[in-house]
Enzyme design. Sequence first.
Site, PDB file in Angstrom:
ATOM      1  N   GLY A 119     -16.514  -5.188  -6.417  1.00  8.71           N
ATOM      2  CA  GLY A 119     -15.958  -5.133  -5.063  1.00  8.71           C
ATOM      3  C   GLY A 119     -16.007  -3.719  -4.511  1.00  8.71           C
ATOM      4  N   THR A 158      -9.194  -1.361   3.951  1.00  6.90           N
ATOM      5  CA  THR A 158      -9.107  -1.834   2.566  1.00  6.90           C
ATOM      6  C   THR A 158      -9.532  -3.298   2.487  1.00  6.90           C
ATOM      7  OG1 THR A 158      -7.720  -1.853   0.598  1.00  6.90           O
ATOM      8  CG2 THR A 158      -6.589  -2.336   2.671  1.00  6.90           C
ATOM      9  N   ASN A 175     -19.012  -8.383 -14.032  1.00  2.00           N
ATOM     10  CA  ASN A 175     -18.180  -8.999 -12.993  1.00  2.00           C
ATOM     11  C   ASN A 175     -17.986 -10.485 -13.234  1.00  2.00           C
ATOM     12  OD1 ASN A 175     -16.686  -8.608 -10.560  1.00  2.00           O
ATOM     13  ND2 ASN A 175     -18.250  -9.775  -9.469  1.00  2.00           N
ATOM     14  N   ARG A 176     -16.827 -10.984 -12.763  1.00  2.00           N
ATOM     15  CA  ARG A 176     -16.497 -12.409 -12.882  1.00  2.00           C
ATOM     16  C   ARG A 176     -17.588 -13.256 -12.219  1.00  2.00           C
ATOM     17  NH1 ARG A 176     -11.045 -14.071  -9.843  1.00  2.00           N
ATOM     18  NH2 ARG A 176     -12.342 -13.469  -8.076  1.00  2.00           N
ATOM     19  N   LYS A 214     -14.080  -3.602   3.793  1.00  2.00           N
ATOM     20  CA  LYS A 214     -14.797  -2.325   3.650  1.00  2.00           C
ATOM     21  C   LYS A 214     -16.288  -2.395   4.019  1.00  2.00           C
ATOM     22  CE  LYS A 214     -11.776  -0.014   0.338  1.00  2.00           C
ATOM     23  NZ  LYS A 214     -11.611   0.557  -1.006  1.00  2.00           N
ATOM     24  N   SER A 236      -0.500   4.088   1.018  1.00  2.00           N
ATOM     25  CA  SER A 236      -1.123   4.993   1.994  1.00  2.00           C
ATOM     26  C   SER A 236      -0.164   5.451   3.087  1.00  2.00           C
ATOM     27  CB  SER A 236      -2.376   4.350   2.596  1.00  2.00           C
ATOM     28  OG  SER A 236      -3.357   4.246   1.593  1.00  2.00           O
ATOM     29  N   TYR A 269      -3.186   1.280  -9.808  1.00  2.00           N
ATOM     30  CA  TYR A 269      -2.174   2.344  -9.949  1.00  2.00           C
ATOM     31  C   TYR A 269      -0.761   1.801  -9.912  1.00  2.00           C
ATOM     32  CZ  TYR A 269      -2.409   1.822  -4.904  1.00  2.00           C
ATOM     33  OH  TYR A 269      -2.434   1.296  -3.647  1.00  2.00           O
ATOM     34  N   ASP A 298     -13.672   7.048  -0.948  1.00  2.00           N
ATOM     35  CA  ASP A 298     -13.377   6.577  -2.311  1.00  2.00           C
ATOM     36  C   ASP A 298     -14.281   7.279  -3.329  1.00  2.00           C
ATOM     37  OD1 ASP A 298     -11.308   4.728  -1.832  1.00  2.00           O
ATOM     38  OD2 ASP A 298     -12.731   3.134  -1.321  1.00  2.00           O
ATOM     39  N   SER A 350       0.828  -1.214   0.000  1.00  2.00           N
ATOM     40  CA  SER A 350       0.000   0.000   0.000  1.00  2.00           C
ATOM     41  C   SER A 350       0.864   1.266   0.000  1.00  2.00           C
ATOM     42  CB  SER A 350      -0.890   0.007   1.240  1.00  2.00           C
ATOM     43  OG  SER A 350      -1.516   1.262   1.347  1.00  2.00           O
ATOM     44  N   GLY A 385      -4.994   5.236 -11.957  1.00  2.00           N
ATOM     45  CA  GLY A 385      -5.584   5.096 -10.621  1.00  2.00           C
ATOM     46  C   GLY A 385      -4.965   5.978  -9.548  1.00  2.00           C
TER      47      GLY A 385
HETATM   48  P1  NAP Z   1     -12.262  -6.232  -4.001  1.00  2.00           P
HETATM   49  O1  NAP Z   1     -13.279  -5.602  -3.125  1.00  2.00           O
HETATM   50  O2  NAP Z   1     -11.574  -7.476  -3.545  1.00  2.00           O
HETATM   51  O3  NAP Z   1     -12.981  -6.553  -5.414  1.00  2.00           O
HETATM   52  C1  NAP Z   1     -12.272  -7.157  -6.447  1.00  2.00           C
HETATM   53  C2  NAP Z   1     -13.166  -7.271  -7.677  1.00  2.00           C
HETATM   54  O4  NAP Z   1     -12.349  -7.724  -8.754  1.00  2.00           O
HETATM   55  C3  NAP Z   1     -14.294  -8.267  -7.543  1.00  2.00           C
HETATM   56  O5  NAP Z   1     -15.383  -7.815  -8.295  1.00  2.00           O
HETATM   57  C4  NAP Z   1     -13.703  -9.537  -8.137  1.00  2.00           C
HETATM   58  O6  NAP Z   1     -14.677 -10.368  -8.731  1.00  2.00           O
HETATM   59  C5  NAP Z   1     -12.838  -8.966  -9.250  1.00  2.00           C
HETATM   60  N1  NAP Z   1     -11.697  -9.819  -9.553  1.00  2.00           N
HETATM   61  C6  NAP Z   1     -10.713 -10.212  -8.705  1.00  2.00           C
HETATM   62  N2  NAP Z   1      -9.793 -10.953  -9.364  1.00  2.00           N
HETATM   63  C7  NAP Z   1     -10.223 -11.024 -10.650  1.00  2.00           C
HETATM   64  C8  NAP Z   1      -9.714 -11.667 -11.813  1.00  2.00           C
HETATM   65  N3  NAP Z   1      -8.583 -12.359 -11.782  1.00  2.00           N
HETATM   66  N4  NAP Z   1     -10.409 -11.547 -12.958  1.00  2.00           N
HETATM   67  C9  NAP Z   1     -11.552 -10.816 -13.000  1.00  2.00           C
HETATM   68  N5  NAP Z   1     -12.096 -10.214 -11.935  1.00  2.00           N
HETATM   69  C10 NAP Z   1     -11.432 -10.306 -10.772  1.00  2.00           C
HETATM   70  O7  NAP Z   1     -11.121  -5.198  -4.403  1.00  2.00           O
HETATM   71  P2  NAP Z   1     -11.198  -3.586  -4.551  1.00  2.00           P
HETATM   72  O8  NAP Z   1     -10.888  -2.948  -3.260  1.00  2.00           O
HETATM   73  O9  NAP Z   1     -12.454  -3.230  -5.239  1.00  2.00           O
HETATM   74  O10 NAP Z   1      -9.920  -3.326  -5.484  1.00  2.00           O
HETATM   75  C11 NAP Z   1      -9.898  -3.677  -6.846  1.00  2.00           C
HETATM   76  C12 NAP Z   1      -8.686  -3.059  -7.519  1.00  2.00           C
HETATM   77  O11 NAP Z   1      -8.754  -1.642  -7.430  1.00  2.00           O
HETATM   78  C13 NAP Z   1      -7.354  -3.448  -6.874  1.00  2.00           C
HETATM   79  O12 NAP Z   1      -6.409  -3.609  -7.889  1.00  2.00           O
HETATM   80  C14 NAP Z   1      -6.972  -2.266  -6.023  1.00  2.00           C
HETATM   81  O13 NAP Z   1      -5.573  -2.090  -5.927  1.00  2.00           O
HETATM   82  C15 NAP Z   1      -7.570  -1.119  -6.835  1.00  2.00           C
HETATM   83  N6  NAP Z   1      -7.944   0.001  -5.967  1.00  2.00           N
HETATM   84  C16 NAP Z   1      -7.554   1.248  -6.315  1.00  2.00           C
HETATM   85  C17 NAP Z   1      -7.903   2.324  -5.543  1.00  2.00           C
HETATM   86  C18 NAP Z   1      -7.480   3.697  -5.949  1.00  2.00           C
HETATM   87  O14 NAP Z   1      -7.684   4.629  -5.157  1.00  2.00           O
HETATM   88  N7  NAP Z   1      -6.895   3.887  -7.112  1.00  2.00           N
HETATM   89  C19 NAP Z   1      -8.689   2.151  -4.390  1.00  2.00           C
HETATM   90  C20 NAP Z   1      -9.078   0.860  -4.057  1.00  2.00           C
HETATM   91  C21 NAP Z   1      -8.714  -0.207  -4.860  1.00  2.00           C
HETATM   92  P3  NAP Z   1     -15.508 -11.482  -7.916  1.00  2.00           P
HETATM   93  O15 NAP Z   1     -16.727 -10.807  -7.422  1.00  2.00           O
HETATM   94  O16 NAP Z   1     -15.746 -12.525  -8.924  1.00  2.00           O
HETATM   95  O17 NAP Z   1     -14.615 -11.960  -6.801  1.00  2.00           O
END
Ligand code: NAP
Length: 290
Positions: free
Chosen positions: A135, A69, A157-158, A73, A24, A231, A109, A22, A252
């Site tokens: 997610g 995170t 979504n997957r 959440k 952060s 990002y 967010d 992270s 990102g």
């Molecule tokens: P999360 O709550 O765990 O959700 C992940 C999502 O991605 C779920 O919908 C999951 O699908 C899907 N997924 C996971 N692995 C996958 C794969 N191999 N193929 C296709 N779909 C897949 O995670 P999140 O907090 O939303 O974070 C998601 C991404 O955003 C991460 O890379 C994180 O680093 C980034 N992020 C960026 C910021 C920013 O400020 N820029 C903030 C938060 C997160 P299922 O429902 O099928 O499990």
Amino acid sequence: MAAMMPGKVEVCCLIGDPVEHSLSPLIHNTAFRKLKLNFTYIAFKVSKNELKKAIEGLKALNVRGINVTIPHKTEVIKYLDQIDCRALEVNAVNTIVNYNGVLKGFNTDVAGILRTLEERKISVKGKKAVIMGAGGIARAATYALAMEGAREIIIANRTLTNAVKLARELKKSVKVKVRTLPLTVKALKTELKVSDMVVNCTPVGMSPHTDKTPIPKELLHEDLVVMDAVYNPLRTRLLREAEEVGARIVDGLSMLIYQGAEAFKLWTGREPPINSMRRAALRVLRGENW
Ligand code: NAP
């Protein structure tokens, strides 16, 4: 790390799993140091079954602020004393403030995404957007776009049931047309042709799997705005290929900085030094110093 001065040190932290990579701690400690605040920020790895104990412990230790995170959440909501109305609508908390022993949850967010759109002068009013993922960050993105007046939101979504659940919750609190799709090339092909924007809210393409992309290049076109929540790397394969076809791209990092900035304001009551935070993050991302 921020240089500590004698006296009371306010502690802020991140809880999640994983938290090792992270940014952060870096962006918050940079901001605390810049403003000479006696604050520090650390990351704690907290597994799903330790969440309740972690929140109780942090409350007992009187930490000032907590970022939340993956994967906590939504789950964390039931351990808090108060929830801000936006976080309640989104059903996800990424920031907690400790007001003299009362823990209140917020979602910064959504604000991070809205400020990013504003910074880039991207209007989503009347537009059709595809959100990939269901997610935590997808939740914030769908609400942000719906609140800004998007005409239609497609959640791809997957696991389709997770998309359906998010769509149902979104429709309850915001008036917007929402549909769901499985995250397959076939399903995306038809939708992307007639969409204005696509946001990757899955970890696909994130380091170390930088050769992966959630959308084959041939489905991208120049009339799309392509946003990636990932990002690290800053320029994902999705963004590189989107740029090659002439699409407008948004990485990102701004989302990350602005959600952090909103949390910083809640904890300290001060305006954060955005540029210092961004420069610190860029230095690490460009150096691939992970
Ligand atoms: P999360 O709550 O765990 O959700 C992940 C999502 O991605 C779920 O919908 C999951 O699908 C899907 N997924 C996971 N692995 C996958 C794969 N191999 N193929 C296709 N779909 C897949 O995670 P999140 O907090 O939303 O974070 C998601 C991404 O955003 C991460 O890379 C994180 O680093 C980034 N992020 C960026 C910021 C920013 O400020 N820029 C903030 C938060 C997160 P299922 O429902 O099928 O499990």
